[in-house]
Design a protein around this motif. Structure first.
Motif, PDB file in Angstrom:
ATOM      1  N   VAL A  16       0.859  -1.174   0.000  1.00  0.00           N
ATOM      2  CA  VAL A  16       0.000   0.000   0.000  1.00  0.00           C
ATOM      3  C   VAL A  16       0.899   1.229   0.000  1.00  0.00           C
ATOM      4  CG1 VAL A  16      -1.764   1.262   1.263  1.00  0.00           C
ATOM      5  CG2 VAL A  16      -1.794  -1.243   1.237  1.00  0.00           C
ATOM      6  N   LYS A  17       0.764   2.073  -0.999  1.00  0.00           N
ATOM      7  CA  LYS A  17       1.707   3.177  -1.188  1.00  0.00           C
ATOM      8  C   LYS A  17       1.794   4.102   0.019  1.00  0.00           C
ATOM      9  CE  LYS A  17       0.859   6.260  -4.384  1.00  0.00           C
ATOM     10  NZ  LYS A  17       0.788   6.876  -5.741  1.00  0.00           N
ATOM     11  N   SER A  18       0.653   4.498   0.585  1.00  0.00           N
ATOM     12  CA  SER A  18       0.679   5.422   1.714  1.00  0.00           C
ATOM     13  C   SER A  18       1.352   4.805   2.928  1.00  0.00           C
ATOM     14  CB  SER A  18      -0.743   5.856   2.074  1.00  0.00           C
ATOM     15  OG  SER A  18      -1.541   4.733   2.401  1.00  0.00           O
ATOM     16  N   ALA A  19       1.080   3.518   3.168  1.00  0.00           N
ATOM     17  CA  ALA A  19       1.719   2.837   4.294  1.00  0.00           C
ATOM     18  C   ALA A  19       3.219   2.704   4.056  1.00  0.00           C
ATOM     19  CB  ALA A  19       1.088   1.462   4.496  1.00  0.00           C
ATOM     20  N   ALA A  20       3.587   2.396   2.820  1.00  0.00           N
ATOM     21  CA  ALA A  20       5.003   2.257   2.490  1.00  0.00           C
ATOM     22  C   ALA A  20       5.739   3.574   2.710  1.00  0.00           C
ATOM     23  CB  ALA A  20       5.164   1.803   1.041  1.00  0.00           C
ATOM     24  N   PRO A  48       6.450  13.789  -4.068  1.00  0.00           N
ATOM     25  CA  PRO A  48       6.075  15.207  -4.038  1.00  0.00           C
ATOM     26  C   PRO A  48       6.037  15.734  -2.601  1.00  0.00           C
ATOM     27  CG  PRO A  48       4.576  13.941  -5.425  1.00  0.00           C
ATOM     28  CD  PRO A  48       5.396  12.946  -4.672  1.00  0.00           C
ATOM     29  N   LYS A  49       6.484  16.971  -2.425  1.00  0.00           N
ATOM     30  CA  LYS A  49       6.479  17.560  -1.087  1.00  0.00           C
ATOM     31  C   LYS A  49       5.068  17.658  -0.518  1.00  0.00           C
ATOM     32  CE  LYS A  49       8.939  21.294  -2.001  1.00  0.00           C
ATOM     33  NZ  LYS A  49       9.662  22.563  -1.742  1.00  0.00           N
ATOM     34  N   SER A  50       4.085  17.929  -1.373  1.00  0.00           N
ATOM     35  CA  SER A  50       2.713  18.071  -0.889  1.00  0.00           C
ATOM     36  C   SER A  50       2.204  16.767  -0.286  1.00  0.00           C
ATOM     37  CB  SER A  50       1.791  18.508  -2.027  1.00  0.00           C
ATOM     38  OG  SER A  50       1.858  17.582  -3.115  1.00  0.00           O
ATOM     39  N   SER A  51       2.477  15.648  -0.941  1.00  0.00           N
ATOM     40  CA  SER A  51       2.053  14.352  -0.420  1.00  0.00           C
ATOM     41  C   SER A  51       2.774  14.012   0.871  1.00  0.00           C
ATOM     42  CB  SER A  51       2.316  13.247  -1.454  1.00  0.00           C
ATOM     43  OG  SER A  51       1.610  13.492  -2.650  1.00  0.00           O
ATOM     44  N   LEU A  52       4.079  14.273   0.906  1.00  0.00           N
ATOM     45  CA  LEU A  52       4.869  13.953   2.089  1.00  0.00           C
ATOM     46  C   LEU A  52       4.468  14.836   3.265  1.00  0.00           C
ATOM     47  CD1 LEU A  52       7.110  12.311   3.357  1.00  0.00           C
ATOM     48  CD2 LEU A  52       8.766  13.955   2.449  1.00  0.00           C
ATOM     49  N   HIS A  53       4.143  16.092   2.999  1.00  0.00           N
ATOM     50  CA  HIS A  53       3.762  17.005   4.075  1.00  0.00           C
ATOM     51  C   HIS A  53       2.514  16.507   4.796  1.00  0.00           C
ATOM     52  CE1 HIS A  53       2.148  20.904   5.772  1.00  0.00           C
ATOM     53  NE2 HIS A  53       3.348  20.798   6.292  1.00  0.00           N
ATOM     54  N   ALA A  54       1.559  15.991   4.059  1.00  0.00           N
ATOM     55  CA  ALA A  54       0.336  15.469   4.673  1.00  0.00           C
ATOM     56  C   ALA A  54       0.648  14.267   5.558  1.00  0.00           C
ATOM     57  CB  ALA A  54      -0.669  15.090   3.592  1.00  0.00           C
ATOM     58  N   ILE A  55       1.546  13.407   5.092  1.00  0.00           N
ATOM     59  CA  ILE A  55       1.942  12.245   5.883  1.00  0.00           C
ATOM     60  C   ILE A  55       2.654  12.686   7.157  1.00  0.00           C
ATOM     61  CG2 ILE A  55       3.521  10.263   5.918  1.00  0.00           C
ATOM     62  CD1 ILE A  55       2.893   9.885   2.938  1.00  0.00           C
TER      63      ILE A  55
END
Length: 264
Positions: A16-20, A48-55
């Motif tokens: 799962v991409k988000s879990a990974a 992307p910084k936007s995706s990582l920032h949310a995580i």
């Protein structure tokens, strides 16, 4: 050592991409051992910084990561410490090793470690400090290249030459001028360690430090080992042999405890 970005590119399709990505953040911060900015992590992970920032916001809220006073750099949070501690407390080898390490440290007066082979590295699972002011630096959770440590050599000596070649990353990293990086010489030393029952690091990880280790042969992927280390000023050849005997006895005692528990 494989980078986080390289590991990400090698993901299995079923992940799962988000879990990974959450796990990649923990692995990156744990490997680097330093505070990193959003941009630095995004670059290393190739996301992307936007995706990582949310995580990162979610991980911060749940205390898996912390922000520094400037609010720009991240490090591992308290939950990571608690989880690591729970791992050690739940590990049979680590829990049983305590009295054995205590006894070995008391007998030798030197720094004593329990280590586990993890890929190409050795990870310290437990330690006992030397009674002397002059001693080697170490810390539980620290990772070191297996080929440059007595612990790693002791565990690698359990494998044949072909398996050692497969397990290590070539060319080997040179930590000190004495680090063995030549494949033939390393294989020769591992064969010697296999015959005598213990391995040695002679200034190959830390300059002027000698270390002796014995593998336990326990089944954790790469196995476990016990070591004893001291400055060369207190570890001449005669003392090395004496320490090797003490570490061998300690390893035998721990193996006996593990057999009774049914772990070996």
């Amino acid at each position: 050592m494989e980078s986080v970005a390289a590991a990400a590119r090698g993901r299995k399709p079923e992940e799962v991409k988000s879990a990974a990505r959450v796990l990649e953040v923990l692995e990156l911060l744990g490997t680097e051992g330093a505070r990193l900015s959003l941009a630095e992590m995004a670059s290393e992970m190739a996301v992307p910084k936007s995706s990582l920032h949310a995580i990162l916001r979610t991980m911060e809220a749940r205390r898996w990561v912390d922000l520094d006073a400037s609010g720009t750099r991240y490090s591992l949070g308290l939950k990571a410490l608690l989880t690591g501690t729970a791992y050690l407390e739940g590990d049979d080898v680590t829990s049983l090793a305590g009295p054995v390490l205590d006894s070995l440290a008391e007998e030798t007066g030197e720094s004593v470690h329990l280590g586990r082979l993890d890929g190409t590295d050795v990870v310290y699972l437990a330690k006992r400090e030397s009674r002397h002011a002059l001693r080697m630096y170490s810390a539980v959770g620290r990772r070191l290249p297996a080929h440059a440590t007595a612990l790693g050599k002791a565990m690698l000596s359990q494998y044949d030459a072909a398996e050692v070649q497969r397990r290590l990353d070539w060319p080997l990293a040179e930590l000190t001028p004495d680090t063995v990086t030549d494949p033939d010489e390393l294989i020769r030393q591992l064969a010697e360690a296999r015959l005598r029952g213990w391995a040695m690091d002679d200034g190959e990880n830390s300059v002027d430090i000698r270390c002796v280790a014995v593998a336990l042969g326990t089944g954790h992927g790469g196995g476990d080992a016990i070591s004893c280390a001291a400055p060369k000023s207190r570890m001449d050849d005669a003392r090395v042999r004496e320490i090797a005997g003490a570490v061998t006895e300690a390893a035998h005692s721990l193996r006996t405890l593990l057999k009774r528990l049914g772990q070996h």
